[in-house]
Design an enzyme around this catalytic site. Structure first.
Site, mmCIF file in Angstrom:
data_model
loop_
_atom_site.group_PDB
_atom_site.id
_atom_site.type_symbol
_atom_site.label_atom_id
_atom_site.label_comp_id
_atom_site.label_asym_id
_atom_site.label_seq_id
_atom_site.Cartn_x
_atom_site.Cartn_y
_atom_site.Cartn_z
ATOM 1 N N GLU A 26 0.875 -1.193 0.000
ATOM 2 C CA GLU A 26 0.000 0.000 0.000
ATOM 3 C C GLU A 26 0.903 1.231 0.000
ATOM 4 O OE1 GLU A 26 -3.556 -2.548 2.194
ATOM 5 O OE2 GLU A 26 -2.782 -0.776 3.223
ATOM 6 N N ARG A 65 1.392 -7.811 0.804
ATOM 7 C CA ARG A 65 0.601 -7.401 1.964
ATOM 8 C C ARG A 65 1.287 -7.856 3.260
ATOM 9 N NH1 ARG A 65 -4.668 -5.632 3.050
ATOM 10 N NH2 ARG A 65 -5.639 -6.440 4.927
ATOM 11 N N HIS A 118 -3.185 3.355 5.225
ATOM 12 C CA HIS A 118 -3.539 2.258 4.301
ATOM 13 C C HIS A 118 -4.065 2.808 2.987
ATOM 14 C CE1 HIS A 118 -3.489 -1.157 7.248
ATOM 15 N NE2 HIS A 118 -3.546 -0.143 8.089
ATOM 16 N N TYR A 166 -11.144 -6.355 14.276
ATOM 17 C CA TYR A 166 -9.908 -7.132 14.320
ATOM 18 C C TYR A 166 -8.836 -6.353 15.074
ATOM 19 C CZ TYR A 166 -10.217 -4.449 9.975
ATOM 20 O OH TYR A 166 -10.469 -3.471 9.049
ATOM 21 N N SER A 167 -7.736 -7.069 15.376
ATOM 22 C CA SER A 167 -6.702 -6.513 16.266
ATOM 23 C C SER A 167 -5.622 -5.826 15.454
ATOM 24 C CB SER A 167 -6.107 -7.632 17.103
ATOM 25 O OG SER A 167 -7.145 -8.291 17.802
ATOM 26 N N ARG A 170 -2.534 -0.277 15.016
ATOM 27 C CA ARG A 170 -2.778 0.993 15.713
ATOM 28 C C ARG A 170 -3.452 0.790 17.061
ATOM 29 N NH1 ARG A 170 -5.970 0.487 11.079
ATOM 30 N NH2 ARG A 170 -8.195 0.236 11.456
ATOM 31 N N GLU A 180 -7.559 5.325 5.446
ATOM 32 C CA GLU A 180 -7.680 4.444 4.277
ATOM 33 C C GLU A 180 -8.002 5.332 3.087
ATOM 34 O OE1 GLU A 180 -7.198 1.215 2.756
ATOM 35 O OE2 GLU A 180 -8.059 0.501 4.641
#
Ligand SMILES: CC(=O)N[C@@H](CC(=O)O)C(=O)O
Ligand SMILES: [Zn+2]
Length: 313
Positions: A26, A65, A118, A166-167, A170, A180
């Protein structure tokens, strides 16, 4: 003395990090952070010490990724406390290192704010991602950024879904902020996307500086899009995809999707319609990285949150 009845107080936000390369392909975040690591003048403020940081250097090197597992899913209590050292997947080791430097997650020693940069292949424009509807510091920051960039727009995606949350990298900080920006293909830099990201960061850091200088922010409301449901591609019995995002939906991130609207198009040209119960706002439509996560898009619902007044403790 506060001029508002119910000001939320936070300590000065002096320790701020900007993460790039949580996903190594990214490129806007990777490039901006590399630039700021060479010369950080642009991201420093008088009362803020900003640390630009590449979170997944091996993935950046390979322009993928991740190497072993998605770093932006790796900050679970189990991973962060796992013994095993060199035997652990690379990103789990890296999560532990990041937690040591910027955390520990959930502790008073943790960094105040982490911006995690991102890019998406979806047509989402500028999107700020929050993990809590109760973080009044972050809600005030969102309000400030939205006003500062107007008439350009910047939407807020709220992911506090009990199952879909999700974990993230940040999440180590007291105030986690995801940024994003898209559409931008993986491994590609687009100047408009790069510049949009840079401008958001500027306003975000200005907000923190004003807060640290003692400015009091009055109560406000913030429009957010709350993650509601994950929608997978239609599949056959072997798990292979049998349809694509419908042309009417493709690139229509944040536009209302109503029951009966076209959603997918099968390879033999049949239309599959959305069957939900009311209007939703789809986003992350046809994100490249989400094929492996069995996700064609997420639906969101629009809400207005109230942020209380905030000031420095
Ligand atoms: C396309 C992409 O990587 N999106 C991010 C969103 C986020 O940071 O919450 C992710 O799935 O981790
Ligand atoms: Zn990403």
């Amino acid at each position: 003395m506060s001029s508002y009845n119910n000001s939320a107080c936070f300590s000065e936000a002096t320790r701020v990090a900007i993460f790039g390369g949580t996903h190594g392909n990214e490129m806007s975040g990777v490039t901006l952070v590399n630039l700021w690591m060479k010369n950080s003048a642009e991201v420093q403020r008088k009362r803020v010490e900003t640390k630009p940081f590449i979170t997944n250097p091996k993935a950046v090197e390979k322009c993928t990724r991740y190497v072993d597992t998605d770093l932006n899913r790796a900050f679970t209590p189990e991973n962060l406390s796992a013994p095993g050292g060199d035997g652990l997947p690379y990103e789990v080791q890296r999560a532990q290192e990041i937690n040591r430097i910027f955390g520990p997650k959930g502790s008073p020693e943790a960094y105040d704010v982490i911006f995690d940069l991102h890019n998406t292949t979806s047509n989402m424009g500028c999107t700020l991602i929050l993990e809590s509807s109760k973080d009044h510091f972050n809600l005030q920051m969102m309000n400030y950024i939205k006003k500062a960039i107007a008439p350009a727009s910047c939407l807020v995606l709220l992911n506090e879904h009990p199952l879909l949350k999700y974990s993230t990298s940040r999440s180590v900080a007291k105030h986690p902020v995801g940024l994003e920006v898209g559409p931008q293909p993986q491994g590609v830099l687009r100047s408009n996307i790069f510049e949009a990201m840079r401008v958001i960061l500027k306003h975000a850091l200005d907000f923190i500086e004003l807060f640290n200088e003692g400015m009091e922010f009055p109560p406000c409301t913030v429009e957010v899009f709350r993650v509601s449901e994950r929608i997978d591609y239609p599949r056959d019995a072997n798990g292979n995809i049998i349809a694509m995002v419908h042309p009417n939906l493709q690139d229509g991130d944040w536009e209302p999707l109503n029951p009966g609207d076209p959603m997918f198009q099968t390879f033999d040209g049949k239309t599959i319609h959305y069957q939900g119960s009311g209007t939703v706002y789809p986003t992350f439509i046809n994100e490249a990285a989400y094929y492996e996560k069995q996700q064609a898009f997420v639906t969101t619902r629009r809400e207005t949150l109230v942020a209380s007044a905030i000031r420095k403790a």
